[in-house]
Design a protein around this motif. Structure first.
Motif, short mmCIF file in Angstrom:
data_model
loop_
_atom_site.label_atom_id
_atom_site.label_comp_id
_atom_site.label_asym_id
_atom_site.label_seq_id
_atom_site.Cartn_x
_atom_site.Cartn_y
_atom_site.Cartn_z
N PRO A 35 0.83 -1.22 0.00
CA PRO A 35 0.00 0.00 0.00
C PRO A 35 0.86 1.26 0.00
CG PRO A 35 -0.17 -1.17 2.10
CD PRO A 35 0.66 -2.03 1.21
N ARG A 36 0.25 2.34 -0.45
CA ARG A 36 1.00 3.59 -0.66
C ARG A 36 1.68 4.11 0.60
NH1 ARG A 36 -1.56 8.91 -3.51
NH2 ARG A 36 -2.97 8.77 -1.74
N GLU A 37 0.99 4.07 1.75
CA GLU A 37 1.60 4.60 2.97
C GLU A 37 2.89 3.85 3.31
OE1 GLU A 37 0.84 7.07 5.01
OE2 GLU A 37 -1.17 7.68 4.37
N ARG A 38 2.88 2.54 3.04
CA ARG A 38 4.08 1.76 3.36
C ARG A 38 5.24 2.10 2.41
NH1 ARG A 38 3.57 -4.52 2.84
NH2 ARG A 38 1.74 -4.15 4.15
N VAL A 39 4.90 2.29 1.12
CA VAL A 39 5.94 2.66 0.15
C VAL A 39 6.51 4.04 0.50
CG1 VAL A 39 6.48 3.04 -2.28
CG2 VAL A 39 4.83 1.27 -1.64
N TRP A 40 5.61 4.95 0.86
CA TRP A 40 6.07 6.30 1.25
C TRP A 40 7.05 6.23 2.42
CZ3 TRP A 40 6.07 11.08 -0.72
CH2 TRP A 40 6.44 12.12 0.13
N ARG A 41 6.69 5.43 3.44
CA ARG A 41 7.58 5.29 4.60
C ARG A 41 8.94 4.74 4.19
NH1 ARG A 41 5.62 1.52 8.89
NH2 ARG A 41 7.70 2.05 9.68
N ALA A 42 8.94 3.71 3.36
CA ALA A 42 10.21 3.10 2.94
C ALA A 42 11.06 4.07 2.11
CB ALA A 42 9.94 1.83 2.13
N MET A 43 10.39 5.04 1.48
CA MET A 43 11.12 6.02 0.66
C MET A 43 11.55 7.26 1.43
SD MET A 43 8.97 5.85 -2.93
CE MET A 43 10.04 7.11 -3.65
N THR A 44 11.05 7.43 2.65
CA THR A 44 11.34 8.69 3.35
C THR A 44 11.85 8.52 4.78
OG1 THR A 44 9.01 8.87 3.98
CG2 THR A 44 9.71 10.07 1.99
N SER A 46 2.21 11.16 -1.33
CA SER A 46 2.04 11.03 -2.78
C SER A 46 3.12 11.66 -3.66
CB SER A 46 0.69 11.63 -3.18
OG SER A 46 0.62 12.97 -2.77
N ARG A 47 3.84 12.65 -3.14
CA ARG A 47 4.70 13.37 -4.09
C ARG A 47 5.93 13.96 -3.39
NH1 ARG A 47 4.42 16.34 -9.10
NH2 ARG A 47 5.36 18.39 -8.81
N CYS A 48 7.07 13.80 -4.04
CA CYS A 48 8.33 14.37 -3.53
C CYS A 48 9.14 14.86 -4.71
CB CYS A 48 9.09 13.28 -2.75
SG CYS A 48 10.64 13.85 -2.05
N VAL A 49 9.62 16.12 -4.63
CA VAL A 49 10.46 16.70 -5.68
C VAL A 49 11.75 17.15 -5.04
CG1 VAL A 49 10.61 18.40 -7.54
CG2 VAL A 49 8.36 17.55 -6.82
N GLN A 50 12.86 16.70 -5.60
CA GLN A 50 14.16 17.04 -5.00
C GLN A 50 15.23 17.14 -6.08
OE1 GLN A 50 15.71 13.47 -2.65
NE2 GLN A 50 13.77 12.70 -3.42
N THR A 51 16.33 17.79 -5.74
CA THR A 51 17.47 17.78 -6.65
C THR A 51 18.35 16.59 -6.32
OG1 THR A 51 18.77 19.26 -5.23
CG2 THR A 51 17.47 20.27 -6.98
#
Lengths: 164, 164
Positions: free
Chosen positions: A32-41, A93-98
């Motif tokens: 699920p999205r919340e889990r993917v978000w956690r793993a990415m942040t 849902s969204r992250c923008v970075q250099t």
């Protein structure tokens, strides 16, 4: 490169070029999205997959607008530093970075990650990289970027499964 | 904006757009190239002109490939942070670096400065700014970039005169 995404199975990486300065990669994760978000942040989770199995030292990680990040990957071919700054962080849902690699300092990619809830317990990640020039974009493709991303995402699959 | 540089007197700033993502500014200084290079790369001198008369705190300044810089300008309308990283530093003729304003974090300009010895004791500075998008380029032009640059260069004139 084709401008069309290939049909993709859940573990395939679909790569396309929306323009001659952009690379788009689409990948579906069985979580699920919340889990993917956690793993990415969350740094402790990020460190388990971002380096594709290599040791990753997170020297700085400030996932808020204006915050900085810096990772050091200890790979077989040497130690590689990566760094950047956050433009936008909108959970889940969204992250923008250099994104910059120490080996080419001040060549800056705008990396946009978007997570979509597929409604069936899966999540689609769309990663877009925008370069200042077509030459930088081609150079990144020729450096094996998509192979490296595929390795990272395979490692992320395992982290997501272990988070259940 | 015209794509052609205007004819320019020594103290005029000639502004043009080589492409829809680039701004080029050309300015002549009444000082030899080595002196202009020093004023542009020595922190104690930089602090005297970069902020257009405002107090400038140089928090970091590492003018070598891969080095970082960070300036904080104390202006009437508030405190403004700027930062970036060096891609190339080739004394006394060429410097390429990234440029970001804290107010728009992770919007990154590639700033190239080239100094030409005009052979008569004067030096031509060509500054080119490359943006990721046309919208960012137009936004910078509309923000009064060229007015600010003109003020900085007028302050640099005075610093150069005092270095004689």
């Amino acid at each position: 490169m084709s401008n069309e995404s290939k049909p993709t199975s859940p573990i395939d990486l679909a790569v396309s070029q929306p323009s001659d300065r952009e690379i788009k990669m689409v990948r579906i994760f069985n979580a699920p999205r919340e889990r993917v978000w956690r793993a990415m942040t969350e740094p402790a989770l990020l460190a388990q997959w971002w380096g594709r199995g290599n040791k990753l030292v997170i020297e700085k990680y400030e996932p808020v607008r204006g915050g900085h990040w810096r990772f050091v990957e200890h790979a077989d071919d040497g130690v590689h530093g990566f760094e950047g700054r956050f433009r936008e962080v909108t959970p889940p849902s969204r992250c923008v970075q250099t994104f910059e690699w120490d080996g080419m300092p001040a060549y800056v990619i705008i990396a946009t990650a978007e997570l979509e809830d597929l409604g069936d317990g899966r999540t689609r990640l769309t990663s877009t990289s925008l370069f200042h020039t077509n030459e930088e974009c081609d150079g990144m493709l020729n450096s094996g970027m998509t192979v490296g991303a595929g390795q990272s995402y395979a490692a992320l699959d395992k982290v997501l499964a272990a988070m259940k």
